[in-house]
Design a protein around this motif. Sequence first.
Motif, PDB file in Angstrom:
ATOM      1  N   LYS A 128      48.770  10.676  19.519  1.00 29.26           N
ATOM      2  CA  LYS A 128      49.655  11.485  19.952  1.00 29.26           C
ATOM      3  C   LYS A 128      50.791  10.563  19.459  1.00 29.26           C
ATOM      4  N   ILE A 173      42.644   9.961  16.521  1.00 27.84           N
ATOM      5  CA  ILE A 173      43.410  11.556  17.787  1.00 27.84           C
ATOM      6  C   ILE A 173      45.040  10.791  17.776  1.00 27.84           C
ATOM      7  N   LYS A 182      48.361  10.027  29.963  1.00 29.63           N
ATOM      8  CA  LYS A 182      48.456  12.314  29.081  1.00 29.63           C
ATOM      9  C   LYS A 182      47.223  11.616  27.733  1.00 29.63           C
ATOM     10  N   PHE A 183      47.346  10.851  27.278  1.00 32.51           N
ATOM     11  CA  PHE A 183      46.435   9.928  25.381  1.00 32.51           C
ATOM     12  C   PHE A 183      45.398  10.510  26.670  1.00 32.51           C
ATOM     13  N   ASP A 223      43.912  12.234  28.868  1.00 35.01           N
ATOM     14  CA  ASP A 223      43.365  13.158  28.535  1.00 35.01           C
ATOM     15  C   ASP A 223      43.234  14.552  27.680  1.00 35.01           C
ATOM     16  N   GLU A 224      44.297  14.131  26.426  1.00 32.09           N
ATOM     17  CA  GLU A 224      44.083  14.152  24.825  1.00 32.09           C
ATOM     18  C   GLU A 224      42.177  13.796  24.675  1.00 32.09           C
ATOM     19  N   THR A 271      51.967  13.153  12.177  1.00 39.21           N
ATOM     20  CA  THR A 271      50.890  13.972  12.604  1.00 39.21           C
ATOM     21  C   THR A 271      50.097  14.090  11.279  1.00 39.21           C
ATOM     22  N   ALA A 329      39.019  16.718  23.605  1.00 42.83           N
ATOM     23  CA  ALA A 329      38.290  16.235  22.175  1.00 42.83           C
ATOM     24  C   ALA A 329      37.278  15.999  22.378  1.00 42.83           C
TER      25      ALA A 329
END
Length: 337
Positions: free
Chosen positions: A228, A226, A240-241, A243-244, A323, A248
Amino acid sequence: MAVQQLAPLTLSDQERAELKSLTMRRKTAQALALRARIVLACAEGGQNREVAAKLGLDRSTVGKWRRRFVGRRVDGLHDEPRSGAPRTVDDARIEAVIVRTLESCPKNATHWSSRDMAKASGLSVSTVQRIWRAFGLQPHRMETFKLPTDPNFVAKVRDVVGLYVSQPEHAIVLCVYEKSQIQALDRSQPMLPMRPGQPARRSHDYTRHGTTSLFAALDIASGRGIGKCYGRHRAAEFRKFLDEIEAAVPRELDVHLVIDNYATHKPPLIRKWLAKRPRWHVHLTPTSSSWLNQVERFFALLTDKKIRRGIYRSVAALRADITSFIDRHNADPKPFR
C-alpha cells in the motif's frame, strides 16, 4: 629392401569411444583432435603413408603419434610438460611486492596502482599484475562492512531465521517494512531505444514530480505480497497498513510479524494496537540488519524491474505501476530461499 614392420595397433571398445569423443567435442584442442583421428585411421589397418595421404599430413607425423599411442595409449596423445623459460623474478622480490602492497601506500594516493607499484619495485606492470592476480590482491577495490552492535544479535537472528526455516503451524509469517521516498522521476528528454550494438540511453538530468512511500508485507511461505502506498511515512500510516494486513489475513491464523526497531514501529499508537490483538507476535531483526528481512529482497525486485528505469510524470502513475507490479507478482508468486 626390407619393409619396416609397424607396431600392432588395436583399440579396445573404451579407447575407440574415447578417441571418437575427442574428435567430436567442440572444446577439444584441435591438435588433440587431429591426433585422435590419426590413431583411429591407423587402427583401421592403414599404413603410415596411406594415413598421411588421407589426412594431408607428413608420414613422420603419423608415425610419431602411432608410436606414442602404442607406448602410452590415450595419455600419449597429450602434450608432455615443458620446462618453459627460467624465472626472472625470485621469491624475495615477489614477497617484497606483496608486503609493500599490504602494508604501505604510495605518497600521492590512498592505494597502489599497478603502474605505481611497477615504478617503486622496478618490475614491469604486467609482472606486478601477475603477482597480484596470483595472490588475490586487488588494491583498487573497496568493500563495506559493519560489525553488529546489538547485544541481542545472536538471539534475534536465531528467532527470525527459525521462523524462516520452520514456520509455526496455524500461523502466517509476514516480513514487513517500508520503502520510503520513492521518487516519481521524468527524464528531461525522451529516451533513445536500444539498437544493435548500442544500449538504451536516457538523459542524466530529470524532473521530480513528488514522492510516495510503499508499505509492504511478504508472506514467506507463498511469496505473496501485500502493498500500500501512502503520501507520508509516519506511525499513522503504519497503523493503517497494519489494518490492511489484519483484514487480509484469515482470523483463524496467528500472525508472526518480522520488523525492525525503527521509530515508526514502536510509538504508543502501534504498541496499543498490537497489545489489543493477541494473535499478533512481533519478531525484531537486530539493529542495522535489515538484510535479514526478506521483504527487502522483494523491494530489490521492484526497483530493478520497475522503478529504476521507469518514467513517471505524476505520483499517481508511480503508484499505479507499483500496484501493477505487486498484482503481477502475486499472480505467480514464488517464495525466496
